[in-house]
Design a protein around this motif. Structure first.
Motif, PDB file in Angstrom:
ATOM      1  N   ASP A 211      -0.670  11.677  -4.294  1.00 34.14           N
ATOM      2  CA  ASP A 211      -1.619  12.771  -4.540  1.00 34.14           C
ATOM      3  C   ASP A 211      -2.128  12.820  -5.977  1.00 34.14           C
ATOM      4  N   ARG A 212      -2.139  11.665  -6.627  1.00 33.79           N
ATOM      5  CA  ARG A 212      -2.716  11.529  -7.967  1.00 33.79           C
ATOM      6  C   ARG A 212      -3.636  10.310  -7.986  1.00 33.79           C
ATOM      7  N   ASP A 213      -4.358  10.133  -9.079  1.00 32.36           N
ATOM      8  CA  ASP A 213      -5.179   8.939  -9.217  1.00 32.36           C
ATOM      9  C   ASP A 213      -4.296   7.707  -9.062  1.00 32.36           C
ATOM     10  N   GLY A 214      -4.722   6.785  -8.237  1.00 25.23           N
ATOM     11  CA  GLY A 214      -3.932   5.594  -7.947  1.00 25.23           C
ATOM     12  C   GLY A 214      -3.388   5.594  -6.539  1.00 25.23           C
ATOM     13  N   ASP A 215      -3.248   6.783  -5.934  1.00 24.48           N
ATOM     14  CA  ASP A 215      -2.824   6.880  -4.536  1.00 24.48           C
ATOM     15  C   ASP A 215      -3.948   6.353  -3.659  1.00 24.48           C
TER      16      ASP A 215
ATOM     17  N   HIS B  95     -11.119  10.369   3.936  1.00 30.45           N
ATOM     18  CA  HIS B  95     -10.623   9.269   3.105  1.00 30.45           C
ATOM     19  C   HIS B  95      -9.163   8.973   3.417  1.00 30.45           C
ATOM     20  N   ALA B  96      -8.315  10.012   3.496  1.00 30.97           N
ATOM     21  CA  ALA B  96      -6.880   9.813   3.732  1.00 30.97           C
ATOM     22  C   ALA B  96      -6.612   9.318   5.143  1.00 30.97           C
ATOM     23  N   HIS B  97      -7.415   9.784   6.090  1.00 29.31           N
ATOM     24  CA  HIS B  97      -7.141   9.465   7.486  1.00 29.31           C
ATOM     25  C   HIS B  97      -7.498   8.015   7.812  1.00 29.31           C
ATOM     26  N   MET B  98      -8.682   7.575   7.426  1.00 23.09           N
ATOM     27  CA  MET B  98      -9.036   6.186   7.711  1.00 23.09           C
ATOM     28  C   MET B  98     -10.067   5.595   6.755  1.00 23.09           C
ATOM     29  N   GLY B  99     -10.772   6.427   6.013  1.00 23.67           N
ATOM     30  CA  GLY B  99     -11.831   5.930   5.151  1.00 23.67           C
ATOM     31  C   GLY B  99     -11.358   4.944   4.101  1.00 23.67           C
ATOM     32  N   TRP B 100     -10.138   5.139   3.586  1.00 21.55           N
ATOM     33  CA  TRP B 100      -9.637   4.270   2.518  1.00 21.55           C
ATOM     34  C   TRP B 100      -9.515   2.814   2.959  1.00 21.55           C
ATOM     35  N   MET B 101      -9.339   2.601   4.255  1.00 23.12           N
ATOM     36  CA  MET B 101      -9.149   1.238   4.742  1.00 23.12           C
ATOM     37  C   MET B 101     -10.441   0.424   4.778  1.00 23.12           C
TER      38      MET B 101
ATOM     39  N   SER C 151       0.833  -1.209   0.000  1.00 25.92           N
ATOM     40  CA  SER C 151       0.000   0.000   0.000  1.00 25.92           C
ATOM     41  C   SER C 151       0.861   1.250   0.000  1.00 25.92           C
ATOM     42  N   HIS C 152       1.936   1.233   0.787  1.00 25.37           N
ATOM     43  CA  HIS C 152       2.749   2.443   0.894  1.00 25.37           C
ATOM     44  C   HIS C 152       3.601   2.672  -0.357  1.00 25.37           C
ATOM     45  N   ARG C 153       4.084   1.620  -0.958  1.00 25.94           N
ATOM     46  CA  ARG C 153       4.827   1.797  -2.209  1.00 25.94           C
ATOM     47  C   ARG C 153       3.908   2.337  -3.303  1.00 25.94           C
ATOM     48  N   ARG C 154       2.675   1.875  -3.313  1.00 27.54           N
ATOM     49  CA  ARG C 154       1.706   2.423  -4.271  1.00 27.54           C
ATOM     50  C   ARG C 154       1.448   3.895  -3.987  1.00 27.54           C
ATOM     51  N   HIS C 155       1.379   4.257  -2.711  1.00 26.70           N
ATOM     52  CA  HIS C 155       1.202   5.664  -2.334  1.00 26.70           C
ATOM     53  C   HIS C 155       2.321   6.522  -2.914  1.00 26.70           C
ATOM     54  N   HIS C 156       3.551   6.068  -2.801  1.00 25.97           N
ATOM     55  CA  HIS C 156       4.662   6.855  -3.329  1.00 25.97           C
ATOM     56  C   HIS C 156       4.653   6.888  -4.858  1.00 25.97           C
ATOM     57  N   ALA C 157       4.250   5.810  -5.475  1.00 26.80           N
ATOM     58  CA  ALA C 157       4.232   5.765  -6.940  1.00 26.80           C
ATOM     59  C   ALA C 157       3.205   6.728  -7.523  1.00 26.80           C
ATOM     60  N   TYR C 158       2.111   6.979  -6.792  1.00 27.43           N
ATOM     61  CA  TYR C 158       1.025   7.812  -7.313  1.00 27.43           C
ATOM     62  C   TYR C 158       0.660   8.937  -6.347  1.00 27.43           C
TER      63      TYR C 158
END
Length: 308
Positions: free
Chosen positions: A116-120, A140-146, A107-114
């Motif tokens: 603040d863009r689509d895919g993060d 969403h960023a704080h906990m909703g995404w989970m 999840s975190h590597r995907r965060h860095h790859a994208y």
């Protein structure tokens, strides 16, 4: 989507089952409810110095497991660790109850790859910049995404961990480490105080409340540190340094510095920036447990500084 020798690899892997979704909600919401209940409890009854000490010790161990282990070592390879340290960091990180190593790293590597863009998976900027959109983005960023059933593709973002037998074992027994994170403080509290009441209060404070507090500190790096703070270094996203969280996050809230140089072992690279995780890595290096540490250099910092 990228294409490899074995074909296209999407961002997402298998979806969570309903049972997994229910389990996830329990482990996210029960500690949160305990944190809310802690406010009246701390003013009335049920908190002892033993609870405070156990909570602080286990908070530090689990937080460093995430910051030093899950994040700087497993995700970014900021240093090399011997086998014993690698396994210990994996178990300590699991005590934070934020998911298995492989889930967290992917999840975190995907965060860095994208970022603040689509895919993060957890950017607060995905819905726009209006007040309503930012409020939705913060949640969403704080906990909703989970709470989404979608899971990041492990084969694409964490193939090295899937090949590591030790890490696969640690990851497979994440449920055991989670149980230990709750049972251990209760056992210690009961044995040290020699009472069932001591076991119960230690379970509440050093178990549930400690996990919830750590959750929200970590999630604040995803939410607050992509919205508010200073940006002395150039990066492709909105990551910012937010000093009020520096101690509780063990240095993770120097987030702009991290996104400008993700593989660096120290995030608090400027004068006066406390980074407990980096100091811990320094100790590991001195004992010979860690090597090839990627410390910042004046040249690296100069190349990434924002002009002006």
């Amino acid at each position: 989507m990228t294409t490899t020798a074995t074909g296209p690899q999407p961002l997402l892997g298998d979806r969570r089952s309903l049972a997994q979704q229910l389990t996830l909600k329990v482990f996210l919401l029960v500690p949160f409810a305990a944190l809310i209940a802690a406010v009246p409890l701390v003013w009335g009854w049920g908190l002892t110095w033993l609870d405070v000490i156990l909570t602080a010790v286990l908070y530090v161990v689990a937080t460093l497991g995430v910051t030093v282990g899950y994040h700087r070592y497993f995700t970014h390879g900021a240093f090399k660790a011997n086998r014993a340290l690698r396994v210990a960091l994996g178990i300590a990180g699991s005590f934070a109850v934020q998911g298995s190593i492989i889930f967290w790293v992917a999840s975190h590597r995907r965060h860095h790859a994208y970022a603040d863009r689509d895919g993060d998976p957890h950017s607060p900027w995905l819905f726009g910049t209006s007040p309503t959109a930012l409020l939705r983005g913060f949640w969403h960023a704080h906990m909703g995404w989970m709470f989404s059933r979608d899971v990041t593709n492990y084969q694409r973002f964490a193939p090295d961990l899937l090949r590591d037998k030790d890490i696969r074992v640690v990851s497979r027994y994440f449920g055991v480490w989670t149980a230990g994170s709750l049972v251990l403080p209760a056992v210690l509290g009961g044995l040290i105080s020699w009472s069932w009441w001591g076991a119960l209060t230690a379970f509440f404070w050093a178990g549930l409340v400690r996990i919830a507090a750590l959750h929200h500190v970590t999630w604040s790096v995803n939410s607050i540190c992509h919205m508010v703070g200073s940006r002395p270094f150039a990066s492709r996203d909105k990551a910012a340094n937010f000093w009020p969280l520096a101690i509780l996050s063990m240095g993770e809230s120097w987030h702009n510095s991290h996104h400008a140089d993700p593989t660096c072992a120290r995030h608090g690279v400027l004068r006066g920036q406390i980074d407990i995780a980096a100091r811990t890595i320094w100790v590991f290096e001195r004992f010979g447990w860690a090597k090839d540490v990627r410390w910042p250099t004046p040249e690296r910092l100069a190349r990434r500084r924002v002009a002006g």
